[in-house]
Design a protein around this motif. Structure first.
Motif, PDB file in Angstrom:
ATOM      1  N   ALA A 166       0.854  -1.224   0.048  1.00  0.00           N
ATOM      2  CA  ALA A 166      -0.040  -0.063   0.038  1.00  0.00           C
ATOM      3  C   ALA A 166       0.841   1.191   0.129  1.00  0.00           C
ATOM      4  O   ALA A 166       1.860   1.435   0.755  1.00  0.00           O
ATOM      5  CB  ALA A 166      -0.956  -0.113   1.060  1.00  0.00           C
ATOM      6  N   LEU A 167       0.413   2.271  -0.662  1.00  0.00           N
ATOM      7  CA  LEU A 167       1.122   3.559  -0.713  1.00  0.00           C
ATOM      8  C   LEU A 167      -0.018   4.820  -0.720  1.00  0.00           C
ATOM      9  O   LEU A 167      -1.125   4.483  -0.961  1.00  0.00           O
ATOM     10  CB  LEU A 167       1.524   3.794  -2.163  1.00  0.00           C
ATOM     11  CG  LEU A 167       2.868   2.912  -2.385  1.00  0.00           C
ATOM     12  CD1 LEU A 167       3.529   2.950  -3.939  1.00  0.00           C
ATOM     13  CD2 LEU A 167       4.043   3.213  -1.739  1.00  0.00           C
ATOM     14  N   CYS A 168       0.472   5.766  -0.033  1.00  0.00           N
ATOM     15  CA  CYS A 168      -0.333   6.793   0.285  1.00  0.00           C
ATOM     16  C   CYS A 168       0.380   8.107   0.175  1.00  0.00           C
ATOM     17  O   CYS A 168       1.209   8.250   0.798  1.00  0.00           O
ATOM     18  CB  CYS A 168      -1.193   6.792   1.685  1.00  0.00           C
ATOM     19  SG  CYS A 168      -2.234   8.066   2.043  1.00  0.00           S
ATOM     20  N   LEU A 169       0.034   9.098  -0.775  1.00  0.00           N
ATOM     21  CA  LEU A 169       0.770  10.439  -0.784  1.00  0.00           C
ATOM     22  C   LEU A 169       0.056  11.565  -0.218  1.00  0.00           C
ATOM     23  O   LEU A 169      -1.076  11.580  -0.413  1.00  0.00           O
ATOM     24  CB  LEU A 169       0.976  10.825  -2.360  1.00  0.00           C
ATOM     25  CG  LEU A 169       1.663  11.865  -2.796  1.00  0.00           C
ATOM     26  CD1 LEU A 169       3.013  11.872  -2.444  1.00  0.00           C
ATOM     27  CD2 LEU A 169       1.493  12.239  -4.227  1.00  0.00           C
ATOM     28  N   LEU A 170       0.628  12.216   0.683  1.00  0.00           N
ATOM     29  CA  LEU A 170      -0.002  13.348   1.376  1.00  0.00           C
ATOM     30  C   LEU A 170       0.012  14.637   0.511  1.00  0.00           C
ATOM     31  O   LEU A 170       0.804  14.682  -0.571  1.00  0.00           O
ATOM     32  CB  LEU A 170       1.013  13.743   2.582  1.00  0.00           C
ATOM     33  CG  LEU A 170       1.251  12.788   3.659  1.00  0.00           C
ATOM     34  CD1 LEU A 170       1.814  13.346   4.866  1.00  0.00           C
ATOM     35  CD2 LEU A 170      -0.111  11.962   3.880  1.00  0.00           C
ATOM     36  N   GLU A 171      -0.788  15.408   0.873  1.00  0.00           N
ATOM     37  CA  GLU A 171      -1.093  16.729  -0.029  1.00  0.00           C
ATOM     38  C   GLU A 171      -0.053  17.570  -0.375  1.00  0.00           C
ATOM     39  O   GLU A 171       0.083  18.262  -1.341  1.00  0.00           O
ATOM     40  CB  GLU A 171      -2.476  17.343   0.491  1.00  0.00           C
ATOM     41  CG  GLU A 171      -3.542  16.647   0.379  1.00  0.00           C
ATOM     42  CD  GLU A 171      -4.797  17.402   0.798  1.00  0.00           C
ATOM     43  OE1 GLU A 171      -4.642  18.452   1.272  1.00  0.00           O
ATOM     44  OE2 GLU A 171      -5.747  16.893   0.595  1.00  0.00           O
ATOM     45  N   ASP A 172       1.064  17.493   0.550  1.00  0.00           N
ATOM     46  CA  ASP A 172       2.463  18.326   0.253  1.00  0.00           C
ATOM     47  C   ASP A 172       3.179  17.916  -0.782  1.00  0.00           C
ATOM     48  O   ASP A 172       3.827  18.563  -1.326  1.00  0.00           O
ATOM     49  CB  ASP A 172       3.216  18.340   1.472  1.00  0.00           C
ATOM     50  CG  ASP A 172       3.810  16.937   1.944  1.00  0.00           C
ATOM     51  OD1 ASP A 172       3.780  16.122   1.160  1.00  0.00           O
ATOM     52  OD2 ASP A 172       4.412  17.044   2.979  1.00  0.00           O
ATOM     53  N   GLY A 173       2.825  16.794  -1.482  1.00  0.00           N
ATOM     54  CA  GLY A 173       3.414  16.033  -2.867  1.00  0.00           C
ATOM     55  C   GLY A 173       4.941  15.522  -2.462  1.00  0.00           C
ATOM     56  O   GLY A 173       5.421  15.392  -3.562  1.00  0.00           O
ATOM     57  N   LYS A 174       5.431  15.747  -1.412  1.00  0.00           N
ATOM     58  CA  LYS A 174       6.434  15.319  -1.007  1.00  0.00           C
ATOM     59  C   LYS A 174       6.686  14.267   0.002  1.00  0.00           C
ATOM     60  O   LYS A 174       7.891  13.762   0.461  1.00  0.00           O
ATOM     61  CB  LYS A 174       7.616  16.444  -0.680  1.00  0.00           C
ATOM     62  CG  LYS A 174       7.076  17.221   0.405  1.00  0.00           C
ATOM     63  CD  LYS A 174       8.140  18.531   0.842  1.00  0.00           C
ATOM     64  CE  LYS A 174       7.778  19.254   2.045  1.00  0.00           C
ATOM     65  NZ  LYS A 174       8.339  20.427   2.196  1.00  0.00           N
ATOM     66  N   THR A 175       5.611  13.948   0.899  1.00  0.00           N
ATOM     67  CA  THR A 175       5.650  12.989   1.744  1.00  0.00           C
ATOM     68  C   THR A 175       4.787  11.751   1.453  1.00  0.00           C
ATOM     69  O   THR A 175       3.753  12.011   0.904  1.00  0.00           O
ATOM     70  CB  THR A 175       5.131  13.488   3.123  1.00  0.00           C
ATOM     71  OG1 THR A 175       5.541  14.607   3.496  1.00  0.00           O
ATOM     72  CG2 THR A 175       5.185  12.530   4.330  1.00  0.00           C
ATOM     73  N   LEU A 176       5.353  10.647   1.413  1.00  0.00           N
ATOM     74  CA  LEU A 176       4.851   9.319   1.088  1.00  0.00           C
ATOM     75  C   LEU A 176       4.705   8.210   2.398  1.00  0.00           C
ATOM     76  O   LEU A 176       5.634   8.466   3.106  1.00  0.00           O
ATOM     77  CB  LEU A 176       5.561   8.459   0.020  1.00  0.00           C
ATOM     78  CG  LEU A 176       5.085   7.353  -0.437  1.00  0.00           C
ATOM     79  CD1 LEU A 176       4.080   7.342  -1.144  1.00  0.00           C
ATOM     80  CD2 LEU A 176       6.273   6.418  -1.301  1.00  0.00           C
TER      81      LEU A 176
END
Length: 329
Positions: A166-176
């Protein structure tokens, strides 16, 4: 056990041979392989579902099959649209051999590229932006790809000790945020490729991650795992906020569009609607005859689509009063 050993062992056992014949007949008449991932198209007018059989597109809300297609990647596990809605990424592969991501233009659905190099099946994909995406594999690696560079593969993130599911990207675009079979939830800095922290409260493998939409303050990510819990995290500070334990194992999760509730597709074929503040199940609804492996929430409607055993795809309307309508394809 080798295949020839099975044949020789049961050569003179009629009852067992009969049992094997019946089992093979049942397998031969099985409808379709299970749906492993579902996602709504960018306009919300259709559903994309993937399985070992390939990819299918069904109209919404009647779930009539519009088209099916084989992929160059076998045994599909995941599907995700790019932020601009112009590309679809589907991932899979051969277990313990190789894993790939196939890119398709949308809405035409024409294959445009194939990203390989994984040594095991691709289990999850997430878009960083409209030209970059990340793939996670059972080979324990996360790979960052850039379609605008000739080399394509930009970076490999490696710290998990087992399959990354599973992967999830935060809205800051630089934190996974990543998670998988090793039971950990890990946070990465994509600008440097550094592992920021590892959170290890789950006691069995993690199946899915989902970022809460429309949330003010610190980002919140939910994780669903084999220990039958959904846990709520603030990954930027490494804090587990709360958790809820379900009656059945959650296989896939998705937030409602306003972030008020999270919906879980569970191993008993039901979906459970969870209030993240009171950490309790508010509704339990029958959905799939068998296992429910995948769920997606419509971006503008109070409805979800659920996929699971035997290629089943179902629509569930969740009502505030606690009732539901279920339509079956």
């Amino acid at each position: 056990m080798q295949r020839h050993e099975v044949c020789s062992r049961y050569l003179f056992a009629p009852s067992i041979v009969l049992g094997l014949t019946v089992a093979l007949s049942v397998a031969a008449t099985a409808t379709e392989p299970p749906i492993t991932a579902v996602t709504f198209t960018p306009d919300g007018q259709a559903v994309v579902a993937v399985s070992q059989a390939g990819m299918q597109v069904c109209s919404w809300p009647d779930l009539k099959r519009q088209r099916t297609s084989k992929a160059s990647v076998p045994n599909l596990h995941c599907a995700a649209f790019s932020p601009d809605g112009q590309h679809l990424a589907i991932g899979g592969g051969y277990p313990a051999e190789d894993g790939s991501v196939e890119l398709r233009s949308w809405p035409a659905g024409t294959p445009t590229a194939k990203l390989g190099d994984h040594d095991d099946s691709v289990r999850a994909v997430v878009w960083l932006d409209s030209s970059r995406l990340l793939s996670a594999s059972a080979d324990r690696q996360i790979r960052l790809w850039d379609m605008k560079t000739p080399r394509e593969l930009v970076r490999v993130l490696q710290s998990h000790s087992r399959s990354v599911d599973a992967l999830c990207l935060l809205e800051d675009g630089k934190t996974l945020v990543s998670a998988g079979v090793d039971q950990s939830v890990r946070v990465w800095d994509l600008e440097t490729g550094a592992l920021v922290r590892s959170m290890n409260q789950h006691t069995q493998g993690v199946h899915d991650l989902a970022l809460r939409p429309g949330e003010g303050g610190l980002p919140m990510v939910a994780s669903a795992a084999g220990d039958r819990t959904i846990r709520f995290w603030q990954p930027t500070i490494g804090r587990m906020v709360r958790y809820v334990r379900l009656d059945a194992m959650p296989m896939d999760i998705a937030w409602r569009s306003d972030g008020s509730q999270i919906v879980a597709a569970c191993a008993d074929g039901r979906i459970r609607v969870v209030d993240p503040e009171e950490v309790k199940v508010t509704e339990t609804l029958d959905a799939i005859d068998g296992w429910a492996y995948a769920v997606a929430v419509h971006p503008h409607q109070n409805r979800v689509v659920v996929g699971g055993s035997d290629g089943q795809l179902k629509k569930v309307t969740i009502r505030s009063a606690g009732n539901a309508d279920i339509s079956v394809r």
